[in-house]
Design an enzyme around this catalytic site. Sequence first.
Site, mmCIF file in Angstrom:
data_model
loop_
_atom_site.group_PDB
_atom_site.id
_atom_site.type_symbol
_atom_site.label_atom_id
_atom_site.label_comp_id
_atom_site.label_asym_id
_atom_site.label_seq_id
_atom_site.Cartn_x
_atom_site.Cartn_y
_atom_site.Cartn_z
ATOM 1 N N ASN A 199 -22.529 89.970 111.050
ATOM 2 C CA ASN A 199 -21.170 90.052 112.116
ATOM 3 C C ASN A 199 -20.445 91.503 112.322
ATOM 4 O O ASN A 199 -20.046 92.166 111.518
ATOM 5 C CB ASN A 199 -20.031 89.821 110.818
ATOM 6 C CG ASN A 199 -18.923 89.262 111.431
ATOM 7 O OD1 ASN A 199 -18.250 89.020 112.463
ATOM 8 N ND2 ASN A 199 -18.094 88.285 110.144
ATOM 9 N N HIS A 249 -14.096 76.483 100.037
ATOM 10 C CA HIS A 249 -13.169 77.493 99.218
ATOM 11 C C HIS A 249 -11.392 76.904 99.571
ATOM 12 O O HIS A 249 -10.932 76.090 100.825
ATOM 13 C CB HIS A 249 -12.842 78.314 100.829
ATOM 14 C CG HIS A 249 -13.866 79.342 101.266
ATOM 15 N ND1 HIS A 249 -13.999 80.605 101.953
ATOM 16 C CD2 HIS A 249 -15.085 79.591 100.046
ATOM 17 C CE1 HIS A 249 -15.764 81.106 101.668
ATOM 18 N NE2 HIS A 249 -16.307 80.533 100.801
ATOM 19 N N ARG A 302 -14.032 78.064 95.465
ATOM 20 C CA ARG A 302 -13.074 79.308 94.883
ATOM 21 C C ARG A 302 -12.027 79.170 95.707
ATOM 22 O O ARG A 302 -11.191 78.473 96.276
ATOM 23 C CB ARG A 302 -14.172 80.308 96.706
ATOM 24 C CG ARG A 302 -13.760 81.587 96.069
ATOM 25 C CD ARG A 302 -14.442 82.483 97.801
ATOM 26 N NE ARG A 302 -13.700 82.518 98.372
ATOM 27 C CZ ARG A 302 -13.424 83.893 99.748
ATOM 28 N NH1 ARG A 302 -14.740 84.286 99.340
ATOM 29 N NH2 ARG A 302 -12.736 83.863 100.279
ATOM 30 N N TYR A 314 -7.305 89.317 102.426
ATOM 31 C CA TYR A 314 -8.604 88.643 102.815
ATOM 32 C C TYR A 314 -8.857 86.794 101.820
ATOM 33 O O TYR A 314 -8.234 86.498 100.891
ATOM 34 C CB TYR A 314 -9.521 89.650 101.749
ATOM 35 C CG TYR A 314 -11.257 88.876 102.180
ATOM 36 C CD1 TYR A 314 -12.436 88.884 103.060
ATOM 37 C CD2 TYR A 314 -11.494 87.369 100.823
ATOM 38 C CE1 TYR A 314 -12.691 88.109 102.862
ATOM 39 C CE2 TYR A 314 -12.456 87.090 100.557
ATOM 40 C CZ TYR A 314 -13.392 87.079 101.470
ATOM 41 O OH TYR A 314 -14.688 86.494 101.599
ATOM 42 N N ASP A 333 -13.112 86.017 94.761
ATOM 43 C CA ASP A 333 -13.617 87.288 95.799
ATOM 44 C C ASP A 333 -13.158 88.080 95.721
ATOM 45 O O ASP A 333 -11.603 88.375 95.694
ATOM 46 C CB ASP A 333 -13.807 86.108 96.864
ATOM 47 C CG ASP A 333 -14.703 87.507 97.291
ATOM 48 O OD1 ASP A 333 -15.017 89.105 97.158
ATOM 49 O OD2 ASP A 333 -15.907 87.275 98.584
ATOM 50 N N HIS A 343 -13.822 91.207 97.206
ATOM 51 C CA HIS A 343 -14.116 91.782 98.442
ATOM 52 C C HIS A 343 -13.860 93.313 97.994
ATOM 53 O O HIS A 343 -13.212 93.770 98.792
ATOM 54 C CB HIS A 343 -12.984 91.277 99.460
ATOM 55 C CG HIS A 343 -14.214 91.075 100.203
ATOM 56 N ND1 HIS A 343 -13.849 91.511 101.549
ATOM 57 C CD2 HIS A 343 -14.812 90.108 100.809
ATOM 58 C CE1 HIS A 343 -15.002 91.165 102.578
ATOM 59 N NE2 HIS A 343 -15.115 89.934 102.245
ATOM 60 N N GLU A 355 -16.660 87.585 91.902
ATOM 61 C CA GLU A 355 -17.320 88.080 92.893
ATOM 62 C C GLU A 355 -17.371 89.594 93.790
ATOM 63 O O GLU A 355 -16.111 90.095 93.841
ATOM 64 C CB GLU A 355 -17.529 86.936 94.143
ATOM 65 C CG GLU A 355 -19.004 87.515 95.486
ATOM 66 C CD GLU A 355 -17.717 86.683 95.967
ATOM 67 O OE1 GLU A 355 -17.624 85.291 96.565
ATOM 68 O OE2 GLU A 355 -18.004 86.677 97.657
ATOM 69 N N GLU A 405 -23.967 90.215 98.421
ATOM 70 C CA GLU A 405 -24.029 89.934 100.091
ATOM 71 C C GLU A 405 -24.375 90.747 101.057
ATOM 72 O O GLU A 405 -24.030 90.942 102.205
ATOM 73 C CB GLU A 405 -22.765 89.193 100.621
ATOM 74 C CG GLU A 405 -21.128 89.793 100.719
ATOM 75 C CD GLU A 405 -20.067 88.877 100.503
ATOM 76 O OE1 GLU A 405 -19.376 87.825 99.918
ATOM 77 O OE2 GLU A 405 -19.195 89.219 101.079
ATOM 78 N N ARG A 465 -25.816 87.414 95.399
ATOM 79 C CA ARG A 465 -25.720 87.198 96.420
ATOM 80 C C ARG A 465 -26.366 87.545 97.748
ATOM 81 O O ARG A 465 -25.484 87.038 98.836
ATOM 82 C CB ARG A 465 -24.266 87.015 96.687
ATOM 83 C CG ARG A 465 -23.304 86.474 95.017
ATOM 84 C CD ARG A 465 -21.638 86.741 95.702
ATOM 85 N NE ARG A 465 -21.059 86.249 97.074
ATOM 86 C CZ ARG A 465 -20.502 85.169 96.858
ATOM 87 N NH1 ARG A 465 -21.519 83.745 97.331
ATOM 88 N NH2 ARG A 465 -20.745 85.330 98.738
ATOM 89 N N HIS A 485 -24.716 83.777 99.872
ATOM 90 C CA HIS A 485 -23.910 84.144 100.830
ATOM 91 C C HIS A 485 -23.764 82.833 101.339
ATOM 92 O O HIS A 485 -24.840 82.898 102.213
ATOM 93 C CB HIS A 485 -23.528 85.208 101.399
ATOM 94 C CG HIS A 485 -22.387 85.812 102.178
ATOM 95 N ND1 HIS A 485 -22.575 86.740 103.526
ATOM 96 C CD2 HIS A 485 -20.907 85.253 101.529
ATOM 97 C CE1 HIS A 485 -21.174 86.782 103.358
ATOM 98 N NE2 HIS A 485 -20.226 86.086 103.181
ATOM 99 N N ASP A 509 -19.805 83.170 109.140
ATOM 100 C CA ASP A 509 -20.912 84.222 110.288
ATOM 101 C C ASP A 509 -22.234 84.116 109.885
ATOM 102 O O ASP A 509 -23.120 84.759 110.794
ATOM 103 C CB ASP A 509 -20.765 85.285 110.280
ATOM 104 C CG ASP A 509 -20.169 86.022 109.064
ATOM 105 O OD1 ASP A 509 -19.790 85.162 108.244
ATOM 106 O OD2 ASP A 509 -21.078 86.860 107.814
ATOM 107 N N GLU A 549 -22.041 79.166 98.345
ATOM 108 C CA GLU A 549 -21.301 78.878 99.389
ATOM 109 C C GLU A 549 -21.236 78.185 99.860
ATOM 110 O O GLU A 549 -22.075 78.064 100.987
ATOM 111 C CB GLU A 549 -20.874 80.653 98.943
ATOM 112 C CG GLU A 549 -19.622 80.738 99.760
ATOM 113 C CD GLU A 549 -19.128 82.269 100.200
ATOM 114 O OE1 GLU A 549 -20.431 83.145 100.207
ATOM 115 O OE2 GLU A 549 -17.909 82.300 100.335
ATOM 116 N N TRP A 589 -12.586 97.122 103.245
ATOM 117 C CA TRP A 589 -11.879 95.648 104.028
ATOM 118 C C TRP A 589 -12.660 94.767 102.591
ATOM 119 O O TRP A 589 -12.743 94.150 102.289
ATOM 120 C CB TRP A 589 -12.443 95.116 105.074
ATOM 121 C CG TRP A 589 -11.893 93.963 105.158
ATOM 122 C CD1 TRP A 589 -10.150 93.773 105.193
ATOM 123 C CD2 TRP A 589 -12.528 92.825 105.018
ATOM 124 N NE1 TRP A 589 -10.588 92.593 105.643
ATOM 125 C CE2 TRP A 589 -11.430 92.205 106.058
ATOM 126 C CE3 TRP A 589 -13.901 92.888 105.483
ATOM 127 C CZ2 TRP A 589 -12.205 90.835 106.042
ATOM 128 C CZ3 TRP A 589 -13.993 91.692 105.739
ATOM 129 C CH2 TRP A 589 -13.454 90.280 105.986
#
Length: 405
Positions: A37, A122, A147, A159, A212, A214, A238, A264, A285, A314, A318, A341, A405
Amino acid sequence: MKIEQIKVFVSCPGRNFVTVKVITDEGVYGLGDATVNGREMAVVAYLEEHVVPCLINRDPHQIEDIWQYLYKGVYWRRGPITMAAIAAIDMALWDIKGKVAGLPVYQLLGGKSREGITAYGHANGETMTETLDNLGKFIEQGFKAVRLQCAIPGLGGTYGTLGDKKDYFELQSDRPLPPEQPWSTSKYMNFIPELFKQARERYGYEIQLVHDVHSRLTPIESAHLGKLLEPFNLMFLEDASAADNQDGYQIIRNHTTTPLAIGEIFNTVWDAKDLIVNQTIDYLRTAITHGGGITPMKKMADFAAMYNVRMAPHGAPDLSPICHAAHAHFNLWAPNFGVQEFIGFGTAKLNSVFSHPLSFDNGYIHLEDKPGLGVEYNEEEGLKHAYKRSYLPVTRLEDGTLWYW
Ligand code: EZ4
Ligand code: CO
């Protein structure tokens, strides 16, 4: 049998996907996903210029040797671009072997360890109420795990939430330069435990819940969050913190019994080796596309199983449907599979380019028995959706400091 030609396609049916097609002299072909991605064209160049010429006339049945050739045989080992390129070739070769054998890939891996693949959806929202209403809809659909991500009050763009976008499958194609999002650890920490408290008050403890982070927290901050979330029994937290330094996870582990999942952005087992042998994580993951293919993922799973670590690949939008199908074969086999997921099967536009053998029922993903991976790529449809340069967002703290991010 010989590899006669390898084609690399880039298509953007809502988001960019890089697809590899390995074609043999006997007409049998295999497909693989090479999507990274926001860095798609780097993988295309790596494949076309540095991988494809080395594979013409090789025997596609020599999956292990070709994997070693592309990994160990190259001085510049590892890294996301290299490993996504290797992964796509590897997936395509397993697809070919399955088609020649007349067997689905999970049969080549050792057969089924289970009937259905537990999936988590999600639930997200701009407010706590919207997020919890969405959780209710997932429970009604039969999901066993969900999630939860919610926009943080006072922060524009969080996010895992969609903002004004229609859906995940269209999210990225209109970002020709990286958008920026703000972050505040204190605003986040003051909000997330309340989200999970209210989720448990409203829906009880049977539904399994995931969140998550992130990688936005330092290890001691995520240790604190893990403790605050303990009463709400998460299936896992996560990416509680970035693990560039794997030792950081020991700090989190020392302070909380909230289970931890990461991987991931890992691309080889070496990214996770200390986390696994020290038993500082519970779920790995890594995706087949980003972890170098089915060949190394099978080894990672067996290694992780020795330390009670389960696999939870994961499942973001994407990754192309080819990777999602490869995950389904892998998950049916992996004795230490944990959870997958799952964000749905995409839009009509996406499905006009890719077809896949997956279905969803009552919390489980099912796989139709077809030889190989069971996926198809429609080259003509793919050509209708040209590549669009697109980026993931960048995060800054409220004072302007660049953050994860
Ligand atoms: O941010 O796939 O768990 N899922 C995730 C994803 C990732 C994207 C990055 O390309 O963290 O949403
Ligand atoms: Co994630």
